[in-house]
Scaffold this motif. Structure first.
Motif, PDB file in Angstrom:
ATOM      1  N   LYS A 205      21.035   1.019  52.261  1.00  0.00           N
ATOM      2  CA  LYS A 205      20.615   0.882  53.656  1.00  0.00           C
ATOM      3  C   LYS A 205      21.693   0.211  54.517  1.00  0.00           C
ATOM      4  N   TYR A 206      22.380  -0.741  53.919  1.00  0.00           N
ATOM      5  CA  TYR A 206      23.361  -1.517  54.686  1.00  0.00           C
ATOM      6  C   TYR A 206      24.757  -1.316  54.099  1.00  0.00           C
ATOM      7  N   LYS A 207      25.720  -1.090  54.953  1.00  0.00           N
ATOM      8  CA  LYS A 207      27.105  -0.909  54.487  1.00  0.00           C
ATOM      9  C   LYS A 207      27.832  -2.269  54.476  1.00  0.00           C
ATOM     10  N   ARG A 208      27.825  -2.924  55.623  1.00  0.00           N
ATOM     11  CA  ARG A 208      28.574  -4.188  55.728  1.00  0.00           C
ATOM     12  C   ARG A 208      27.577  -5.350  55.754  1.00  0.00           C
ATOM     13  N   VAL A 209      27.688  -6.239  54.792  1.00  0.00           N
ATOM     14  CA  VAL A 209      26.726  -7.345  54.719  1.00  0.00           C
ATOM     15  C   VAL A 209      27.440  -8.690  54.750  1.00  0.00           C
ATOM     16  N   LEU A 210      26.750  -9.628  55.358  1.00  0.00           N
ATOM     17  CA  LEU A 210      27.186 -11.026  55.328  1.00  0.00           C
ATOM     18  C   LEU A 210      26.283 -11.707  54.324  1.00  0.00           C
ATOM     19  N   LEU A 211      26.867 -12.191  53.248  1.00  0.00           N
ATOM     20  CA  LEU A 211      26.081 -12.894  52.223  1.00  0.00           C
ATOM     21  C   LEU A 211      26.225 -14.396  52.442  1.00  0.00           C
ATOM     22  N   LYS A 212      25.104 -15.043  52.703  1.00  0.00           N
ATOM     23  CA  LYS A 212      25.099 -16.511  52.861  1.00  0.00           C
ATOM     24  C   LYS A 212      24.608 -17.117  51.552  1.00  0.00           C
TER      25      LYS A 212
END
Ligand code: UDP
Length: 239
Positions: A5-12
């Protein structure tokens, strides 16, 4: 288009996750495990930016409670996030995963200074971008830094890896009737005062329409599972 669903993710990742089972500091085995999980979603086609907290080393408010001034205490907390980012960068690189640490506070002999344009360039070239030093400003948190970087780096989602497997109606550790939401809106989170991220972070994600996926990063393999839309998690959305 990828099946994800998501290509670019910010992982916190909160600093506490990196302590592993230790009571303090950085457990390199845990950093290695998280690095492997990042590699697995990269291999699925994800572009990954990271924001790592500093609570495993120092929190500003803990310093204030002992008499420090807030600005100095928060700067110490910010330095803690830099230490975690250095550990993660080193471990990623030792595994052959290209990573670029970028700090919100300039320290050119240590790493690049954060710039959204350069960060996007690195992401487009398959590098993991580690955003260190939160927002660079006292009185903020790395959750707000994560929402800010997710917006600046044009991420499709903010993945918040915590100790619980989603957002609950009450604290599941103390209330057995607490229910986990599959999906909830940012405004409900704010109205119900559900403490998943601080209100500034929630408002930033809401206003920039960045879904927040809350999941447990303590369960090994869960980053890839949740990235694939499986397992347990809560998605916080605009409407
Ligand atoms: N901090 C700050 N500004 C920021 C990010 C972090 O002042 O933009 C300081 C603050 O003192 C905070 C500490 O760094 O307590 C560690 O960050 P945080 O508490 O967000 O870490 P986490 O809980 O995610 O480990």
């Amino acid at each position: 288009m990828s099946k994800f669903k998501y290509k670019r993710v910010l992982l916190k990742i909160s600093g506490e996750v990196l302590m592993g089972t230790q009571g303090y500091g950085i457990d390199l085995a845990t950093v290695g495990r998280v690095a492997d999980e990042i590699l697995s979603i990269k291999n699925s086609g994800a572009e990954v930016a990271l924001v790592i907290g500093g609570g495993n080393i120092f929190r500003g408010l803990a310093g204030v409670a002992k008499g420090m001034d807030r600005v100095s205490a928060d700067h110490m907390g910010i330095m803690a996030t830099v230490m975690n980012a250095l550990a993660m960068q080193g471990v990623l690189q030792s595994k052959g995963i290209e990573a670029r640490m970028m700090s919100a506070i300039a320290m050119p002999t240590v790493c690049e200074t954060y710039s959204a344009r350069q960060g996007i360039y690195h992401l487009q070239h398959g590098r993991v971008v580690i955003c260190a030093a939160g927002t660079g400003l006292p009185f903020f948190t790395t959750d707000t830094g994560a929402a800010l970087r997710a917006a600046e780096l044009e991420c499709d989602a903010l993945f918040k890896g915590t100790s619980v497997d989603g957002v609950y109606s009450a604290d599941p550790k103390t209330d057995i009737s607490a229910k986990r939401f599959e999906q909830i809106t940012f405004n409900e989170v704010l109205q119900k005062d559900l403490h998943i991220m601080d209100p500034a972070a929630i408002a930033l994600a809401r206003d920039n329409n960045i879904p927040v996926v809350v999941f447990s990063i303590r369960d090994a393999g869960n980053v890839a599972t949740v990235y694939a839309g499986q397992g347990l998690f809560t998605t916080v959305v605009k409407e």
